[in-house]
Enzyme design. Structure first.
Site, PDB file in Angstrom:
ATOM      1  N   LYS A 271       1.175   2.172  -2.783  1.00 18.84           N
ATOM      2  CA  LYS A 271       1.158   1.522  -1.413  1.00 18.84           C
ATOM      3  C   LYS A 271      -0.027   1.768  -0.848  1.00 18.84           C
ATOM      4  O   LYS A 271      -0.509   3.205  -0.428  1.00 18.84           O
ATOM      5  CB  LYS A 271       2.458   2.071  -0.749  1.00 18.84           C
TER       6      LYS A 271
ATOM      7  N   LEU B 285       3.257  -6.260  -5.670  1.00 21.36           N
ATOM      8  CA  LEU B 285       4.865  -6.311  -5.631  1.00 21.36           C
ATOM      9  C   LEU B 285       5.378  -6.785  -4.289  1.00 21.36           C
ATOM     10  O   LEU B 285       6.567  -7.268  -4.211  1.00 21.36           O
ATOM     11  CB  LEU B 285       5.438  -4.735  -5.813  1.00 21.36           C
ATOM     12  N   GLY B 286       4.529  -6.317  -3.261  1.00 17.33           N
ATOM     13  CA  GLY B 286       5.164  -7.066  -1.785  1.00 17.33           C
ATOM     14  C   GLY B 286       4.119  -6.463  -1.070  1.00 17.33           C
ATOM     15  O   GLY B 286       3.159  -5.785  -1.142  1.00 17.33           O
TER      16      GLY B 286
ATOM     17  N   ASP C 112      14.293   2.534   9.651  1.00 13.26           N
ATOM     18  CA  ASP C 112      14.084   1.313   9.047  1.00 13.26           C
ATOM     19  C   ASP C 112      15.004   0.952   7.632  1.00 13.26           C
ATOM     20  O   ASP C 112      14.443   0.493   6.812  1.00 13.26           O
ATOM     21  CB  ASP C 112      12.730   1.010   8.752  1.00 13.26           C
TER      22      ASP C 112
ATOM     23  N   VAL D  94       2.192  -3.350  -1.677  1.00 13.14           N
ATOM     24  CA  VAL D  94       2.424  -2.312  -2.756  1.00 13.14           C
ATOM     25  C   VAL D  94       2.124  -3.176  -4.011  1.00 13.14           C
ATOM     26  O   VAL D  94       2.447  -3.904  -4.263  1.00 13.14           O
ATOM     27  CB  VAL D  94       4.035  -2.128  -2.591  1.00 13.14           C
TER      28      VAL D  94
ATOM     29  N   GLY E 237       1.401  -1.903   4.996  1.00 10.18           N
ATOM     30  CA  GLY E 237       0.862  -1.852   3.773  1.00 10.18           C
ATOM     31  C   GLY E 237       1.270  -2.889   2.565  1.00 10.18           C
ATOM     32  O   GLY E 237       1.990  -3.548   2.591  1.00 10.18           O
TER      33      GLY E 237
END
Ligand SMILES: *[C@@H]1O[C@H](CO)[C@@H](O)[C@H](O)[C@H]1NC(C)=O
Ligand SMILES: *[C@@H]1O[C@H](CO)[C@@H](O)[C@H](O)[C@H]1NC(C)=O
Length: 996
Positions: A746, A719-720, A849, A727, A725
């Site tokens: 993750k 996913l990303g 963040d 995901v 990390g």
């Protein structure tokens, strides 16, 4: 083009056609402007042409359109007798940018005032302005104008004010300026003008202010300069002028301020210099090459407030007459050759006590000797700054120094002062800088020094102070720098010293007789850059907490009795440049991490008891930057270190062979075998049993389960990916496609430094949180992967609608749209989540963040805040920033992180609120804070702020209007919006009207 039948006057058509050819790119706009203004006068057209080249982010010119009468346009004033003509154009500080001072303005021939100061206009000063024969005020200051000053300006003979300061103008000052006989103010400060000052300027008999400062003008000051009978302020500062001050200047009786600071002027100031300057208030001549005496008859200029003659070659004594200046506020005579030997040479000090306004007295770096007069304690109680440093002054610091209650800087260092610290010193609670180093002061450091709570610099080094360091120094909570070096201080280092978390520039305790250990509290000094405690009697081990001072660059601990090994935690000092541990009793192996510190450029470990092999890489490749001599049991290293080889070939004694090779070899093999065995066993075990890994409070899953759920972590499931990390989307339900079993996994990139910490932090932060707008953690996995490496993962609930980032900035071919209501409700969701994190847990949590990619949307587009990898639990149950300082390095994401995170690393919930503000602006404007348009000081919040006054619709995300336009009839605001900015709005652009 054939002349078509045209409904407009001939001239207007000609202009329109001309514009069409000149601004091909803006053809449509200019042409339509011409059409629209067909019935208006020329001034209106010229102003519209001026506007058409500008960008106007703040909407200052939104009233400038043909539906509004010219005289009602913002900044425009029309004439009384000629109501169709513009007499003043005032657009000061209107954020105009991207354009130039248009030559078309030269057509506004009735203009008396043209003020475009403080914008961001570029280009040149157009010579066409020379046509403005009625112009009285021309202010183009504080822009980015280039090129030279056009000589044609000399034709604007009515000019009273010509202000071009703070631009980028080059070349010489045109002599034609001398024709502006009505000029009262000529300000060319801070440009790049060069060449000589044209003597014709002295013709400007009305001139009151002449400011040519901060250019690169050279040559001499024209001798004609005495002829300006009304001159009040003359600044020629920071140029390259040389030669003498022309004597007529001393006769400009109207003069109130004179500055020639920062040139190469020489000569003397004539004794009677001030006799004819009765109004003089400011007299600045520092940084030149003047010599001779400081003129004595200063007293004639009873208005004098500030005298700055520093950094010259003035000699002789300070004239006592200076004390007659009733209004004197500042006397700066440092860095000259001024002398004092006898008590009468110091008379000026007692006369200065009459100057009740005196705030600043600087006599540093002269040749003042003799006894320090006790009259310094009678100086004005307004005195803020007193420096006599770097002289040869004898005597004691007067006991009554405490009279100078406002004093912020007391600088007496580098003299020959003796005696003890007067106890009244501790009354001076405004002191920020106390510099008494390099004298012969003795006695103990006052216990009451802890009262000086404003101190930022405490310099007592190079004296003969004795006794111990008072623990009250720990009360000085603003200190940036402490220097106690080279005294006779004894006792231990008080641990209170390390409460001073502001301490950053340096802590210097070297060359004393301090004993005991270095307190482990030193780890509190998160901002410290340099720590010196060399040549004392410090013993015990180096505290591992020294590794917490993560921005330390220089450590000097040589010549002590430190023992034990170098703590491995020092590997956290990633910016270490100098490490001197020589002449101690340190032992153990040379730690491996020293090779990896790539900023390290001086390492001295000599005369200790280190053992084993010296490495070959990093700092150890250069024998001039590393010293290891005097450690008898070291071997290896590069040849230049001249150490014995760590040789395994000395076959003479098999015993030695046995001792040095075989035994360790067997041991190592044994260990390796054991490790393999354990790993294999562990792997088997974790494969068998899904709940081996245990992190308190969560059921765990095995590596195998997760691998299965993600098709072996296939890229199709990715996913990303972030720093710490990646995901993946996974299905924990095996083959059953039940959406309840879909999760986000993750996987930590454990090879990234800090990833493990981020994992721990994230677990810790989410452990006790439970809120509908936070991403829910489902389970954890801490195990070993198929290769036997450590594997850590966090399993979250899956958010089918991805992140807010995907919705605000979709790919070109994606059809994603959030309407206003949806955007507001997402902002509310995020707000609830932050409020919960900040206020409802056992301790506040700062997310650190917050950004659109960390705001995830579930199936109903409800927002959930995720990614706690940088979060921080603010301990001690409160949110005061100083209780949560951290030096993890830069936190968060550029553009979203609060500016103070970049500078001081103070973590606070306020930082999240800043990021939230940015998020709001991004949601409303559709622009990322990192958008390429934000350059040169423009940023997202300024961009939005500028729009607040009338231009809001200009910055709102266009996509929010897509329905309004299509659906209901346009409101007033949005029609302005589309007329001004939307090029796709065909109704307005009518090139056909022109040519038909
Ligand atoms: C206005 O100024 C421009 C440029 O300086 C010039 O070319 C033009 O002829 C002028 N037009 C009018 C109407 O004065
Ligand atoms: C003028 O020049 C001096 C010396 O270069 C500099 O310190 C000062 O900041 C300049 N002033 C301005 C306003 O640019």
């Amino acid at each position: 083009m054939q002349a078509p039948s045209c409904p407009f006057p001939r001239m207007m058509r000609a202009v329109a056609l001309q514009c069409l050819s000149v601004w091909l790119c803006s053809c449509a706009t200019a042409a339509s402007l011409a059409v629209l203004s067909s019935s208006g006068p020329a001034d209106e057209l010229n102003l519209l042409l001026f506007k058409s080249e500008l960008s106007d982010p703040a909407g200052a010119l939104s009233s400038w359109n043909t539906s509004n009468p010219l005289c009602r346009w913002r900044g425009v004033t029309c004439g009384r007798r000629h109501p169709e003509r513009v007499v003043a154009l005032n657009l000061n500080s209107s954020h105009l940018a991207g354009g130039r001072v248009s030559p078309f303005l030269g057509n506004l021939t009735f203009l008396r005032t043209l003020n475009l100061g403080d914008n961001d206009l570029g280009g040149q000063v157009p010579p066409e302005l020379g046509r403005l024969s009625r112009l009285q005020v021309l202010n183009l200051s504080l822009n980015a104008l280039q090129g030279s000053i056009p000589a044609a300006l000399g034709r604007c003979t009515k000019l009273r004010v010509l202000n071009l300061r703070n631009n980028l103008l080059q070349g010489e000052i045109p002599v034609q300026i001398g024709s502006l006989e009505n000029l009262e103010i000529l300000n060319l400060f801070a440009n790049n003008l060069s060449g000589q000052i044209p003597p014709s300027i002295a013709n400007l008999s009305s001139l009151q202010t002449l400011n040519l400062g901060n250019n690169t003008l050279s040559g001499a000051i024209p001798s004609s300069f005495g002829c300006m009978p009304h001159l009040s302020l003359l600044s020629l500062q920071f140029n390259n002028l040389s030669g003498l001050i022309p004597p007529p200047i001393w006769n400009i009786s109207s003069l109130k301020g004179l500055s020639v600071v920062g040139n190469a002027l020489s000569g003397t100031i004539p004794a009677g210099a001030f006799a004819n300057l009765p109004l003089l208030q400011l007299f600045y001549m520092s940084y030149n090459q003047f010599h001779g005496h400081v003129p004595a008859i200063l007293a004639n200029s009873s208005e004098l407030q500030r005298i700055e003659l520093g950094y010259n070659f003035f000699s002789g004594t300070v004239p006592p007459e200076v004390g007659g200046l009733q209004n004197l506020e500042s006397l700066a005579l440092s860095n000259n050759l001024l002398q004092a030997t006898t008590p009468s040479d110091w008379n000026f000090m007692s006369t200065l006590s009459n100057c009740s306004q005196l705030q600043y007295l600087d006599l540093a770096s002269n040749e003042l000797g003799g006894m320090l007069p006790s009259s310094i304690s009678n100086l004005s109680t307004s005195l803020v700054y007193l420096s006599l440093s770097r002289n040869r002054i004898l005597g004691n610091i007067p006991e009554r120094i405490g009279n100078l209650l406002q004093l912020q800087v007391l600088s007496l260092e580098n003299n020959l002062l003796t005696g003890t610290l007067p106890s009244s010193l501790s009354i001076l609670t405004n002191l920020g800088d106390l510099s008494l180093g390099r004298n012969n002061l003795s006695g103990s450091v006052l216990l009451t020094i802890g009262n000086l709570t404003q101190l930022s610099n405490l310099y007592l080094g190079y004296n003969t102070f004795s006794g111990s360091i008072p623990s009250t120094v720990g009360n000085l909570a603003s200190l940036l720098n402490i220097d106690f070096s080279t005294n006779n201080l004894t006792g231990i280092i008080p641990s209170s010293l390390f409460n001073i978390s502001t301490l950053s520039l340096g802590l210097d305790l070297s060359y004393n007789c301090l004993e005991g250990s270095i307190p482990s509290e030193i780890g509190n000094l998160k901002n410290l850059v340099e720590f010196r405690a060399a040549s004392n009697r410090l013993s015990h081990e180096i505290p591992p907490t020294l590794g917490d001072c993560e921005i330390l660059q220089n450590i000097y601990l040589q010549n002590n009795f430190l023992e034990g090994s170098i703590p491995p935690l020092l590997s956290r000092l990633k910016g270490l440049e100098i490490l001197d541990l020589s002449s101690n009793k340190l032992s153990g192996q040379m730690p491996k991490f020293l090779e990896d510190l790539n900023t390290l450029h001086y390492l001295n470990l000599s005369f200790n008891n280190f053992i084993g092999e010296v490495p070959f890489t990093g700092i150890f490749t250069n024998a001039t930057t590393v010293s290891v001599q005097g450690n008898d049991k070291l071997c290896g290293g590069i040849q230049d270190l001249h150490l014995p080889p760590c040789s395994f070939e000395s076959s003479k004694k098999n015993k030695l062979l046995l001792k040095t090779i075989i035994i360790p070899l067997v041991a190592v093999l044994g260990v390796i075998f054991l490790v393999f065995f354990l790993l294999a066993w562990n792997k088997q075990r974790s494969n068998r049993n899904p709940s081996t890994a245990s992190i308190q409070g969560y059921p765990s899953v095995s590596y195998l389960t997760l691998a299965k759920a993600t098709n072996g972590f296939s890229t199709a499931n990715l996913l990303g990916s972030g720093t710490f990390g990646s995901v993946y989307k996974g299905n924990l339900g095996g083959d059953r496609g039940d959406s309840a079993n879909i999760v986000a996994i993750k996987v930590l990139k454990l090879q990234t430094p800090g990833a493990l910490k981020s994992f721990t932090v994230e677990c810790e932060a989410i452990r006790n949180t439970r809120h509908r707008n936070l991403v829910k953690i489902m389970t954890l996995c801490s195990s070993i992967d198929s290769k036997g490496d450590d594997f850590k993962a966090i399993v979250f609930e899956f958010m089918p609608n991805g992140s807010l980032e995907d919705w605000l900035h979709p790919d070109q071919n994606e059809e994603k749209h959030l309407d206003l209501l949806k955007r507001v409700s997402i902002l509310l969701d995020v707000g609830y989540a932050l409020d919960y994190l900040h206020s409802y847990g056992a301790a506040p949590i700062a997310h650190c963040d917050l950004k659109p990619s960390n705001v995830l949307l579930d199936v109903d587009l409800v927002a959930h805040v995720g990614d706690f990898g940088l979060a921080r639990i603010l301990t001690e149950g409160n949110s005061f920033p100083q209780n949560s300082t951290s030096s993890m390095g830069f936190r968060g994401t550029i553009g979203y992180a609060a500016p103070e995170y970049g500078a001081g690393n103070v973590i606070s919930i306020q930082g999240d609120v800043y990021s939230y503000g940015i998020l709001i602006l991004e949601i409303v404007t559709g622009k990322r804070p990192t958008d390429s348009m934000f350059i040169q000081g423009l940023n997202l919040h300024k961009y939005a702020e500028m729009a607040i006054h009338g231009g809001v619709m200009d910055v709102v995300d266009m996509r929010l209007f897509s329905h309004i336009k299509k659906g209901s009839p346009a409101t007033d605001d949005s029609s302005t919006f589309s007329r001004t900015y939307d090029p796709s709005d065909e109704r307005r652009i009518d090139c056909t009207d022109l040519t038909s």
